[in-house]
Design an enzyme around this catalytic site. Sequence first.
Site, PDB file in Angstrom:
ATOM      1  N   SER A   1       6.668   3.747  -4.610  1.00 44.59           N
ATOM      2  CA  SER A   1       6.738   2.470  -3.744  1.00 44.59           C
ATOM      3  C   SER A   1       7.993   2.577  -2.648  1.00 44.59           C
ATOM      4  O   SER A   1       8.806   3.072  -2.412  1.00 44.59           O
ATOM      5  CB  SER A   1       6.155   1.372  -4.156  1.00 44.59           C
TER       6      SER A   1
ATOM      7  N   HIS B   1       0.637  -1.326  -0.483  1.00 43.01           N
ATOM      8  CA  HIS B   1       0.044  -0.189   0.341  1.00 43.01           C
ATOM      9  C   HIS B   1      -1.799   0.028   0.470  1.00 43.01           C
ATOM     10  O   HIS B   1      -2.953   0.765  -0.008  1.00 43.01           O
ATOM     11  CB  HIS B   1       0.156   0.605  -1.009  1.00 43.01           C
TER      12      HIS B   1
END
Length: 303
Positions: A86, A190
């Site tokens: 991430s 996300h």
Amino acid sequence: MLVLVAPGQGAQTPGFLTPWLDLPGAADRVAAWSEAIGLDLAHYGTKADAEEIRDTAVAQPLLVAAGILSAAALGDVTPGAVAGHSVGEITAAAFAGVLDDTAALTLVRTRGLAMAEAAAITETGMSALLGGDPEVSVAHLHTLGLTPANINGAGQIVAAGTLEQLAALNEDKPEGVRKVVPLKVAGAFHTHHMAPAVDTLAAAAKALTPADPEVAYVSNKDGRTVATGTEVLDRLVGQVANPVRWDLCMETFQQLGVTALLEVCPGGTLTGLAKRALPGVQTLALKTPDDLDAARELIAEHA
């Protein structure tokens, strides 16, 4: 073959930056970064409580700063590949020479602010599912309206969605899942909930001049290595609203012949996954400067 990796949001803990600031030149570097991005990284990394550093706009630059600082303390390292989970992908972009340190911090500051703003639109969050069959879990999440935002491998999937959807997940776990653990994040990262942040990040990325990666850069999008700096930036922009496929990243590490995995500060999460998914691969997590000697030994043997 050594892989250098950087953790994502949720890895931060109160005071974790404190011992690193005692290293020669570290406090000055952090002060310069703080001035460049308008955020007192030293304060948040040493004195702030858990709730303060849970703030997306704070946590993300803090994690990238810690990753770059701890990697620099290792000395001259040439890994076989780099990757980040991430927000850790921005840290990895700095490792690979795609972005210089200030550019990486500037980009992640924009990312954190934009994602915090997107997260404020609807109350959302993320929870980790431990155990179970991935296909069964993913199908079950879709029935609840949740997104499998992180498919991490080693029996771990992270679900993201509204607080109501996550509450339903607690009451109705997928078959085989041992436990559902809420994560220390402030939004459904996300997922489509982050779509408003994409345009903001794209505009910020246009102001940067990326270099091509100096080592293999493994992307969260599909586990593939990325050859150009322009594509790295494009993927960093799209990544905020799309799932993290760390499982595919680890498959690529295997294909590249990984023998050791070193996770920068605040390490622990990715080494834990690697211990389960990459048997026979040596792992080490940088938590404090006390880990540096062992890390240098690992580097000498595998880099």
